[in-house]
Design an enzyme around this catalytic site. Structure first.
Site, PDB file in Angstrom:
ATOM      1  N   SER A 164       0.807  -1.220   0.000  1.00  0.00           N
ATOM      2  CA  SER A 164       0.000   0.000   0.000  1.00  0.00           C
ATOM      3  C   SER A 164       0.841   1.270   0.000  1.00  0.00           C
ATOM      4  O   SER A 164       0.360   2.346  -0.376  1.00  0.00           O
ATOM      5  CB  SER A 164      -0.945   0.009   1.200  1.00  0.00           C
ATOM      6  N   ASP A 414      -4.677   5.684  11.542  1.00  0.00           N
ATOM      7  CA  ASP A 414      -3.737   5.190  10.530  1.00  0.00           C
ATOM      8  C   ASP A 414      -2.461   6.017  10.661  1.00  0.00           C
ATOM      9  O   ASP A 414      -2.417   7.187  10.272  1.00  0.00           O
ATOM     10  CB  ASP A 414      -4.334   5.350   9.123  1.00  0.00           C
ATOM     11  N   HIS A 417       0.237   5.078   6.620  1.00  0.00           N
ATOM     12  CA  HIS A 417       0.116   5.743   5.320  1.00  0.00           C
ATOM     13  C   HIS A 417       0.191   7.254   5.490  1.00  0.00           C
ATOM     14  O   HIS A 417       0.266   7.758   6.613  1.00  0.00           O
ATOM     15  CB  HIS A 417      -1.202   5.333   4.653  1.00  0.00           C
TER      16      HIS A 417
END
Length: 446
Positions: A164, A414, A417
């Protein structure tokens, strides 16, 4: 000295004679003798300038400098370029500085951002994280130039391959390029758009993303199957490698998935496993596994392209640290709103080791690739600059307006990311500088 004294004496004598003559003569006489006086004074004026030259006016000097620029010979220019290539900028070392300009794009100007990374549209109101720039110690990192990047990938296929983080970097790049040229989505497949391709008609360029969190062949854990991954370290993942002959430039980005429980294979033999309690396998760390996976990936990429006498440009993006304060699955968060200052916090041992392995494997592969022609390989070293940005993650804004109903007891964060726009845009600024260097090397060898 005698010559100078003689000159002054002659000058004084002529000046005295001229003064008396002008006093005694009428205007008509003056007109008669004036030409002779000028002829007599001219040698003295020339001698005066010889021994006491007038300074050159500053404005004239500036004008001369502007109209007559210094030119460097092509040989000198080539030597200078060679010195630059021998001592490339170390983007790993530097600091974040305030930047009033901010990003090239916002969360609404491009439709390629994964929803969980679109922090602005999810209600993040503190936007200070957008106004920082990475300043390397040894050089200047220019702002991203979309038109130049597109020119360098004209008629080419650029692929991002990995997990990702590869997708995060890809979406950052697409948003910056979209400020100049709008891409068309031409292919989409897999869950969460894990395989996609865009086409830039303006430059006949293709940009793709391939989901491959280990680069090598692997079976991901699932809710219905074993709670561990299976990795086959001696063969690459054909989901991307099967299209290798159609790719001109490739960016590999992996790391985080190697931390998960897994069983490792080489051929049909089990090498061991990581965090696999209950299985009758030898527990081994994931560092050597990451190294083997990179080695297999780079070796296969070069050998397959060399077999068809076709080179390829390869970039390996180094490990990007997470910033959870507390365990990621136990209400861990990343509440910082500013970058770390230099020296405020040090890279953790795992971050250091992951980066070290990736840098070393790139250098080994680069040395091996010298026997082939048309191959370029670099590490995109973003570990430290990313580590210093705990403020750049979505945090609770991975979900839309997480505090709309007040602050709940537990909000998932998160901290892996990156918000778009955000610090990850810097990765692509460095990517462009690497491409410029590659282009310079190619032009010198043609």
């Amino acid at each position: 000295m005698e010559k100078r004294s003689s000159t002054h004496a002659k000058k004084a004598a002529y000046e005295m004679a001229t003064t008396n003559l002008l006093k005694d003569q009428s205007s008509s006489s003056t007109k008669k003798f004036l030409p002779w006086i000028i002829y007599a004074l001219l040698p003295l004026a020339l001698l005066r300038l010889y021994f006491y030259p007038l300074p050159f006016p500053q404005s004239a000097q500036n004008q001369f400098a502007q109209s007559s620029p210094i030119t460097i010979s092509s040989a000198s220019s080539s030597k200078e370029k060679e010195r630059v290539d021998e001592n490339p900028c170390d983007y790993f070392n530097g600091k974040w500085v305030h930047d009033k300009l901010g990003p090239l794009y916002n969360g609404t100007t491009c439709g390629t951002i994964k929803e969980g990374q679109n922090c602005i549209s999810h209600g993040r109101s503190e936007l200070g994280y957008l106004y920082w720039r990475w300043k390397p110690k040894q050089c200047h990192l220019p702002r991203f130039e979309p038109e130049i990047f597109l020119q360098l990938v004209k008629n080419k296929h650029l692929a991002f391959v990995g997990d990702s983080m590869a997708r995060n970097q890809l979406e950052s790049l697409l948003c910056m390029l979209a400020t100049t040229s709008t891409p068309n989505l031409t292919y989409r497949d897999g869950e969460e758009n894990k395989f996609r391709r865009w086409h830039f008609p303006s430059h006949n360029a293709n940009v793709s993303v391939y989901w491959s969190p280990f680069l090598v062949d692997g079976v991901e854990k699932s809710n219905s199957g074993p709670n561990y991954n299976k990795l086959y370290l001696d063969r690459v993942d054909e989901k991307w490698a099967g299209e290798l002959d159609q790719i001109d430039m490739i960016v590999f980005s992996v790391g985080h998935w190697f931390l998960h429980p897994a069983v490792y294979f080489e051929g049909d033999s089990v090498l061991g496993c990581h965090y696999c309690s209950g299985l009758n396998h030898t527990e081994i760390g994931f560092y050597d596994v990451l190294r083997k996976a990179l080695k297999t990936t780079l070796k296969t990429s070069f050998e397959r392209r060399a077999a068809k006498n076709n080179g390829i440009d390869v970039l390996v993006t180094t490990f990007s640290p997470a910033h959870f304060e507390g365990d990621w699955d136990k209400a861990g968060a990343c509440p910082k709103t500013k970058p770390y200052k230099e020296g405020e916090k040090q890279l953790g041992p795992m971050d250091v080791e992951m980066r070290k392995i990736e840098i070393e494997e790139v250098e080994i592969a680069k040395a091996n690739a010298k026997k082939f022609s048309g191959f370029k390989l670099e590490a995109l070293d973003v570990t430290k600059l990313s580590f210093l940005r705990p403020d750049g993650h979505p945090g609770p804004y991975m979900n839309p307006f997480p505090f709309a109903n007040g602050v709940s007891e537990h909000v998932q964060n998160d901290c892996v990311h990156w918000c778009l726009p955000g610090p990850i845009d810097t990765w692509n600024e460095i990517f462009l500088q690497v491409m410029k260097k590659w282009e310079g090397q190619s032009s010198r060898t043609e």
